[in-house]
Design a protein around this motif. Sequence first.
Motif, PDB file in Angstrom:
ATOM      1  N   ARG A   6      34.249 -30.065 -41.444  1.00 34.35           N
ATOM      2  CA  ARG A   6      33.701 -30.251 -42.868  1.00 34.35           C
ATOM      3  C   ARG A   6      33.861 -28.845 -43.558  1.00 34.35           C
ATOM      4  O   ARG A   6      34.013 -29.037 -44.728  1.00 34.35           O
ATOM      5  N   PHE A   7      33.797 -27.747 -43.013  1.00 40.51           N
ATOM      6  CA  PHE A   7      34.216 -26.444 -43.697  1.00 40.51           C
ATOM      7  C   PHE A   7      35.568 -26.675 -44.249  1.00 40.51           C
ATOM      8  O   PHE A   7      35.625 -26.377 -45.582  1.00 40.51           O
ATOM      9  N   SER A   8      36.401 -26.972 -43.413  1.00 44.86           N
ATOM     10  CA  SER A   8      37.750 -27.002 -44.070  1.00 44.86           C
ATOM     11  C   SER A   8      37.820 -28.226 -44.895  1.00 44.86           C
ATOM     12  O   SER A   8      38.391 -28.024 -46.096  1.00 44.86           O
ATOM     13  N   TYR A   9      37.272 -29.295 -44.695  1.00 46.83           N
ATOM     14  CA  TYR A   9      37.290 -30.562 -45.491  1.00 46.83           C
ATOM     15  C   TYR A   9      36.914 -30.238 -47.033  1.00 46.83           C
ATOM     16  O   TYR A   9      37.521 -30.554 -47.937  1.00 46.83           O
ATOM     17  N   TYR A  10      35.593 -29.862 -46.916  1.00 43.33           N
ATOM     18  CA  TYR A  10      34.933 -29.507 -48.463  1.00 43.33           C
ATOM     19  C   TYR A  10      35.566 -28.441 -48.887  1.00 43.33           C
ATOM     20  O   TYR A  10      35.518 -28.163 -50.227  1.00 43.33           O
ATOM     21  N   GLY A  11      35.811 -27.275 -48.234  1.00 41.16           N
ATOM     22  CA  GLY A  11      36.403 -25.933 -48.740  1.00 41.16           C
ATOM     23  C   GLY A  11      37.768 -26.339 -49.508  1.00 41.16           C
ATOM     24  O   GLY A  11      37.913 -26.193 -50.761  1.00 41.16           O
ATOM     25  N   MET A  12      38.464 -27.093 -48.622  1.00 42.32           N
ATOM     26  CA  MET A  12      39.811 -27.479 -49.429  1.00 42.32           C
ATOM     27  C   MET A  12      39.510 -28.355 -50.701  1.00 42.32           C
ATOM     28  O   MET A  12      40.270 -28.234 -51.653  1.00 42.32           O
ATOM     29  N   ARG A  13      38.650 -29.442 -50.536  1.00 34.87           N
ATOM     30  CA  ARG A  13      38.379 -30.452 -51.596  1.00 34.87           C
ATOM     31  C   ARG A  13      38.028 -29.646 -52.842  1.00 34.87           C
ATOM     32  O   ARG A  13      38.433 -30.175 -53.972  1.00 34.87           O
ATOM     33  N   GLY A  14      37.328 -28.747 -52.558  1.00 35.97           N
ATOM     34  CA  GLY A  14      36.825 -27.959 -53.613  1.00 35.97           C
ATOM     35  C   GLY A  14      37.821 -27.423 -54.643  1.00 35.97           C
ATOM     36  O   GLY A  14      37.599 -26.968 -55.890  1.00 35.97           O
ATOM     37  N   LEU A  15      38.747 -26.959 -53.975  1.00 36.19           N
ATOM     38  CA  LEU A  15      39.963 -26.360 -54.509  1.00 36.19           C
ATOM     39  C   LEU A  15      41.033 -27.216 -55.231  1.00 36.19           C
ATOM     40  O   LEU A  15      41.817 -26.840 -56.107  1.00 36.19           O
ATOM     41  N   LEU A  16      40.991 -28.471 -54.619  1.00 33.46           N
ATOM     42  CA  LEU A  16      42.035 -29.351 -54.819  1.00 33.46           C
ATOM     43  C   LEU A  16      42.495 -29.728 -56.050  1.00 33.46           C
ATOM     44  O   LEU A  16      43.598 -29.434 -56.574  1.00 33.46           O
ATOM     45  N   VAL A  17      41.664 -30.081 -56.997  1.00 29.51           N
ATOM     46  CA  VAL A  17      41.889 -30.569 -58.200  1.00 29.51           C
ATOM     47  C   VAL A  17      42.300 -29.152 -59.256  1.00 29.51           C
ATOM     48  O   VAL A  17      43.416 -29.581 -59.941  1.00 29.51           O
ATOM     49  N   ILE A  18      41.530 -28.250 -58.992  1.00 27.11           N
ATOM     50  CA  ILE A  18      42.193 -26.957 -59.912  1.00 27.11           C
ATOM     51  C   ILE A  18      43.300 -26.703 -59.381  1.00 27.11           C
ATOM     52  O   ILE A  18      44.283 -26.239 -60.191  1.00 27.11           O
ATOM     53  N   TYR A  19      43.676 -26.694 -58.078  1.00 21.94           N
ATOM     54  CA  TYR A  19      45.018 -26.328 -57.511  1.00 21.94           C
ATOM     55  C   TYR A  19      46.119 -27.228 -58.228  1.00 21.94           C
ATOM     56  O   TYR A  19      47.171 -26.924 -58.602  1.00 21.94           O
ATOM     57  N   LEU A  20      45.741 -28.483 -58.251  1.00 22.98           N
ATOM     58  CA  LEU A  20      46.927 -29.726 -58.610  1.00 22.98           C
ATOM     59  C   LEU A  20      47.232 -29.345 -60.133  1.00 22.98           C
ATOM     60  O   LEU A  20      48.203 -29.559 -60.637  1.00 22.98           O
ATOM     61  N   THR A  21      46.052 -29.114 -60.890  1.00 23.07           N
ATOM     62  CA  THR A  21      46.254 -29.058 -62.376  1.00 23.07           C
ATOM     63  C   THR A  21      46.919 -27.462 -62.967  1.00 23.07           C
ATOM     64  O   THR A  21      47.613 -27.305 -63.566  1.00 23.07           O
ATOM     65  N   GLN A  22      46.224 -26.304 -62.122  1.00 18.42           N
ATOM     66  CA  GLN A  22      46.810 -25.260 -62.563  1.00 18.42           C
ATOM     67  C   GLN A  22      47.801 -24.630 -61.666  1.00 18.42           C
ATOM     68  O   GLN A  22      48.732 -23.666 -62.317  1.00 18.42           O
ATOM     69  N   HIS A  23      48.226 -24.936 -60.613  1.00 17.78           N
ATOM     70  CA  HIS A  23      49.306 -24.259 -59.821  1.00 17.78           C
ATOM     71  C   HIS A  23      50.513 -25.295 -59.924  1.00 17.78           C
ATOM     72  O   HIS A  23      51.676 -24.639 -60.125  1.00 17.78           O
ATOM     73  N   PHE A  24      50.188 -26.568 -59.583  1.00 11.45           N
ATOM     74  CA  PHE A  24      51.439 -27.717 -59.514  1.00 11.45           C
ATOM     75  C   PHE A  24      51.630 -28.214 -61.138  1.00 11.45           C
ATOM     76  O   PHE A  24      52.749 -29.026 -61.416  1.00 11.45           O
ATOM     77  N   LEU A  25      50.782 -27.982 -62.047  1.00 10.35           N
ATOM     78  CA  LEU A  25      50.657 -28.373 -63.537  1.00 10.35           C
ATOM     79  C   LEU A  25      50.734 -29.969 -63.494  1.00 10.35           C
ATOM     80  O   LEU A  25      51.734 -30.446 -64.511  1.00 10.35           O
ATOM     81  N   PHE A  26      50.198 -30.586 -62.719  1.00  6.04           N
ATOM     82  CA  PHE A  26      50.064 -32.201 -62.694  1.00  6.04           C
ATOM     83  C   PHE A  26      49.083 -32.191 -63.913  1.00  6.04           C
ATOM     84  O   PHE A  26      48.067 -31.396 -64.177  1.00  6.04           O
ATOM     85  N   SER A  27      49.172 -33.129 -64.633  1.00  5.18           N
ATOM     86  CA  SER A  27      48.318 -33.634 -65.711  1.00  5.18           C
ATOM     87  C   SER A  27      46.981 -34.063 -65.019  1.00  5.18           C
ATOM     88  O   SER A  27      46.562 -34.368 -64.028  1.00  5.18           O
ATOM     89  N   ASP A  28      45.901 -33.769 -66.058  1.00  3.40           N
ATOM     90  CA  ASP A  28      44.746 -34.320 -65.428  1.00  3.40           C
ATOM     91  C   ASP A  28      44.540 -35.540 -64.941  1.00  3.40           C
ATOM     92  O   ASP A  28      44.043 -35.711 -63.818  1.00  3.40           O
ATOM     93  N   GLU A  29      45.205 -36.407 -65.541  1.00  2.85           N
ATOM     94  CA  GLU A  29      45.263 -37.863 -64.949  1.00  2.85           C
ATOM     95  C   GLU A  29      45.699 -37.898 -63.821  1.00  2.85           C
ATOM     96  O   GLU A  29      45.222 -38.558 -62.700  1.00  2.85           O
ATOM     97  N   ARG A  30      47.045 -37.351 -63.594  1.00  2.00           N
ATOM     98  CA  ARG A  30      47.722 -37.585 -62.392  1.00  2.00           C
ATOM     99  C   ARG A  30      46.950 -37.086 -61.246  1.00  2.00           C
ATOM    100  O   ARG A  30      46.835 -37.247 -60.123  1.00  2.00           O
ATOM    101  N   SER A  31      46.341 -35.785 -61.699  1.00  2.00           N
ATOM    102  CA  SER A  31      45.622 -34.950 -60.689  1.00  2.00           C
ATOM    103  C   SER A  31      44.520 -35.670 -59.913  1.00  2.00           C
ATOM    104  O   SER A  31      44.385 -35.686 -58.866  1.00  2.00           O
ATOM    105  N   SER A  32      43.738 -36.394 -61.144  1.00  2.00           N
ATOM    106  CA  SER A  32      42.466 -37.305 -60.710  1.00  2.00           C
ATOM    107  C   SER A  32      42.904 -38.418 -59.743  1.00  2.00           C
ATOM    108  O   SER A  32      42.407 -38.902 -58.995  1.00  2.00           O
ATOM    109  N   VAL A  33      43.988 -39.074 -60.198  1.00  2.00           N
ATOM    110  CA  VAL A  33      44.622 -40.168 -59.156  1.00  2.00           C
ATOM    111  C   VAL A  33      44.900 -39.762 -57.841  1.00  2.00           C
ATOM    112  O   VAL A  33      44.413 -40.384 -56.939  1.00  2.00           O
TER     113      VAL A  33
END
Length: 617
Positions: free
Chosen positions: A41-68
Amino acid sequence: MSDAVGAPEGAVEGREPAGEKTIFGHPRGLVILFLTEMWERFSYYGMRGLLVIYLTQHFLFSDERSSVIYGAYTALVFIMTIIGGTLADRYLGQRKAVAYGALLLVLGHGMMAFEGSGSREILTYQGQDYEIALDGRGGDARQLIVSDAGQSVIGFSNGGAMMEIADPQAVGLPASIPADAYATRIEQEALYVNILYLALALIIAGVGFLKANISTIVGALYGYEDLRRDSGFTIFYMGINLGSFLSSVTVGVIGIVYGWSWGFGLAGVGMLAGLVVFLWGQPWLEGRADPPSLETLGKKVLGPINVEWACYLTGVGIVAVSMLMVMNAHLIPETFVGMLGVVVFIFMIGYAVTKLHGDERARMFAAMYFILAQIPFWALFEQAGSSLNLFTARLVDKTMFGVTVPAPVFQGLNAGYIVIFAPILAWLWVALAKRRLEPSTPVKFAVGVFLAGAGFLALVGGINASGSGAALTAVYFIFLIYWLHTMGELMLSPVGLSAVTRLAPARIVGMTMGAWFLYSGLSNYLAGLIARATGAQTIGGQLTDIAAAKATYVSVYSQVGYIAMGIGFAMLLVAPFIKRLMRLDTLTDDHAHALAGEAELAEPLAPGTHPPQKAGA
Ligand code: GLN
């Protein structure tokens, strides 16, 4: 109601196996499972906490695509537990399934650390290319425009119609540029985007093999009549939340401050620690998670491939399918999740009716009741990350001791409360059970759902106390709602794991645990619909009309609050009936022993059928 303080669910005192090696009164295998799940759970929640920001800021996915992508990922993680659970039941056994899941997780989290140089956003103005970048990571990062000559911070005005350049000279551009005068495009590094998808798919398959099965092993540590069962699961649940709490203050911070790969890498190291603990601690599990039959496992199915390897290859298949689904998440209809819930429900009912008989069938219906009864709870509880988080950010006076605490910090309250209160409840359940005063499982569930509703009504009280104008709500109410929700969670979630592992027939316990997590995951979908109903008018992410937003929250939160309390009350009324359905009088270790004996003649010992030990013997 006699049921509320009824007999301790058919348990009999002195049913802990004699000669058992214990730590703090619990089987020592619990320590291994606690630590393994804590790191998972340490790895799961740690990674999940970063994921959306990573998708939007590092890979520049749109907000919609990132949340999907995020939505598909978090749903699939739970959905695949039903396959991992079923394979463990039939062939692999829980021990091998958990070890394999942990291995996939180490690979997946490790792979997340390969970030590449990120996507680039190119802005073209008057035939010249410029790059748009961020000066950091996380919510405070500022946008920059970069030219060959230098760089400048930028901002947007008129609802995005104008781009404002803070230091126009540095980049050789005018101070403001209308949006229609420039064009932007995004260049992604295909290799690293695919690595990301593969990493997510490995994590989905890994959790699929691990999550339900590790809970099943916890169940196997306790006999059916063991008074310590709910207590053991409550301690296990503490491990889950300790992991999630520790990751939020390490993985999340390191990922944002030092760089994505450091955060994801740390999550991977945590998972590796989990795998090592699990492998190292095998002897303490005392064979309770072994495969149903070694003979079956070794049977050849195709050329050199035997049943065991076929299971591992199925895992690879899950990785491939999940990768395709995450990549194409935007093409999956929204109703898919609801339909899946209906299909699994029909399948489970069909299974119970056609394959099970007598008490076993009745118990399976009781297990299904608990599986479905968690839905209203999670639908409300899961507002924590969405609507309640936004509410805290925008409408709560978060100044404490002169410091304004950022909203995401309050996300840690739940895990913090669990770490404090889980041991208290773990002790309480045993103490009450010994006095024959422990509330029954259906009563605990009813109280859990009731508390989810009560939490929202308490918050509504707080919002109303701040008046109908634009005044902010006092921060104490945020502490209060999270506390009520956490107490509800402790009444329902670990207790549900305990009940399902006890009620499901041993040969399908993994699949049934998979169903528990599946519906727990699907409840998030409902939570999303509730969160959507609280949505307010914003510009640039900030509210335009605070009083109107407050009124919307009051209306939605009090509605869901009353509905949940009503459901909780109805659940209390049906509790005696559900308790009867649990057929606790025949759910004895002796009975299990007899059944296992019969089963041995016909087919090998079912997994999760913990070597039946005669209590007191
Ligand atoms: N937070 C708990 C966990 O991660 C429960 C999750 C759930 O059942 N939705 O195990």
